[in-house]
Enzyme design. Structure first.
Site, short mmCIF file in Angstrom:
data_model
loop_
_atom_site.label_atom_id
_atom_site.label_comp_id
_atom_site.label_asym_id
_atom_site.label_seq_id
_atom_site.Cartn_x
_atom_site.Cartn_y
_atom_site.Cartn_z
N ARG A 230 -27.93 -11.90 44.77
CA ARG A 230 -26.99 -11.11 43.99
C ARG A 230 -27.76 -10.41 42.88
O ARG A 230 -28.66 -10.98 42.28
CB ARG A 230 -25.88 -11.98 43.40
CG ARG A 230 -24.91 -12.54 44.43
CD ARG A 230 -24.07 -11.42 45.05
NE ARG A 230 -23.05 -11.93 45.97
CZ ARG A 230 -23.19 -12.03 47.27
NH1 ARG A 230 -24.35 -11.68 47.83
NH2 ARG A 230 -22.22 -12.48 48.04
N GLU A 259 -24.12 -2.67 41.44
CA GLU A 259 -24.05 -1.89 42.67
C GLU A 259 -22.59 -1.54 43.00
O GLU A 259 -21.67 -2.28 42.65
CB GLU A 259 -24.68 -2.67 43.84
CG GLU A 259 -23.97 -3.98 44.15
CD GLU A 259 -24.66 -4.80 45.23
OE1 GLU A 259 -24.01 -5.06 46.26
OE2 GLU A 259 -25.83 -5.19 45.06
N HIS A 277 -27.55 -3.42 50.11
CA HIS A 277 -26.85 -4.70 50.33
C HIS A 277 -26.52 -4.86 51.81
O HIS A 277 -25.38 -5.10 52.20
CB HIS A 277 -25.57 -4.77 49.49
CG HIS A 277 -25.11 -6.18 49.25
ND1 HIS A 277 -24.41 -6.56 48.12
CD2 HIS A 277 -25.23 -7.31 50.00
CE1 HIS A 277 -24.13 -7.86 48.19
NE2 HIS A 277 -24.62 -8.33 49.32
#
Length: 318
Positions: A230, A259, A277
């Site tokens: 993360r 993000e 991601h």
């Protein structure tokens, strides 16, 4: 009778027919605007929500879903699902531990190699008509440090040790002696003993900025950071400064705090590799996570315990 399901993520689009074939009526809302509209239009009937850790589900959204019984996070993370709000409403929360671990570990190694061997830059250089060598360190035989030796961390360790002959150290909430890897009791000590430091911890308040300026300085000017966990685990401002000042050699990032908004200062650096991601987004991983979600959902609405509860509010209330 079908069960109304609100889907807040885009990666399961190809699986909508399979989901609906299992008795769920999918309300697909993968964008912020679609999400708001779907809750407004269908909130009174939704009984289950499919999301992921980064996308989450807020308390005010749960309050707008009076029939909500189950929230499923597609991956292992659940940091942005309001567990307190779920518990107060008797809502069960599940996640998908291990289902995408292989894909994420593969991606971690790809980022590690890409950053060390300057693969994006070399590719762009050749496409611009040039043909001269890029030099980067070899990975084989180097020191691999892993922050978080869970299911994903173990998969990364296996690739490093077995595939590249790397020595493996790790930091974890507790030592895992059975792993055979070297335990460090703090991130800074691990970084100092690593050539490549891979972040594989959960997100949330407990790990926020676990990788700070001190850890990056300990990693040093020949060290590389890889984050497939993360974005919040890494202090982004400290990382940008360390990369810009060459206090670390490079980084490979699949996640960034805040993000999908990525700081321009990070994008302008030539010693970082960025991916959106996507570590867990292989067809195999998505299929596995959807299958686990369907098992959890089918069990719950069939009157059975869910397989992977993060929060079983009903059991806690009993």
């Amino acid at each position: 009778m079908t069960i109304p399901l609100l889907i807040l993520i885009d990666s399961v689009h190809d699986f909508l027919p399979a989901i609906q074939a299992r008795g769920f009526h999918a309300v697909y809302a993968p964008t912020a605007q679609a999400r708001k509209q779907a809750i407004q239009d269908h909130g009174h009937e939704i009984r289950i929500v499919l999301t992921r850790g980064a996308t989450g589900l807020r308390a005010d959204e749960m309050a707008a879903l009076p029939k909500l019984e189950l929230v499923c996070s597609l991956g292992v993370g659940y940091e942005n699902i309001d567990l307190a709000a779920a518990a107060s409403r008797g809502v069960i929360v599940t996640n998908g531990p291990g289902a995408n671990a292989v894909s994420v570990a593969d991606h971690a190694m790809a980022l590690l190699l890409g950053a060390a061997r300057h693969l994006p830059q070399a590719d762009a250089w050749v496409r611009q008509g040039h043909w001269s060598g890029f030099m980067g360190p070899q990975v084989t035989g180097k020191r691999l440090g892993i922050l978080g030796l869970g299911t994903i961390g173990l998969e990364i360790a296996k690739r490093g040790a077995n595939g590249f002959g790397m020595s493996v150290g790790y930091y974890n909430r507790r030592a895992r002696a059975e792993s055979g890897y070297t335990y460090f009791d703090n991130p800074r000590a691990l970084a100092a003993a690593s050539d490549f430091l891979v972040v594989a911890t959960p997100g949330g308040a407990g790990t926020r900025h676990l990788v700070d300026a001190g850890v990056l300085d300990a990693l040093g000017p020949d060290g590389y950071l890889v984050n497939i966990a993360r974005g919040s685990v890494v202090d982004t401002a400290a990382l940008i400064a360390a990369l810009a000042e060459k206090r670390i050699a490079g980084a490979g990032l699949d996640v960034v705090d805040g993000e999908p908004n990525v700081p321009d200062a990070l994008k302008q650096l030539d010693n970082v590799v960025l991916t959106p991601h996507s570590a867990g987004r292989s067809p195999e991983a998505v299929a596995a996570t959807v299958a686990l979600f369907l098992e959890n959902a089918t069990a719950h609405f069939g009157g059975k315990p869910v397989l992977t509860p993060v929060l079983d509010a009903q059991a806690e209330a009993a």
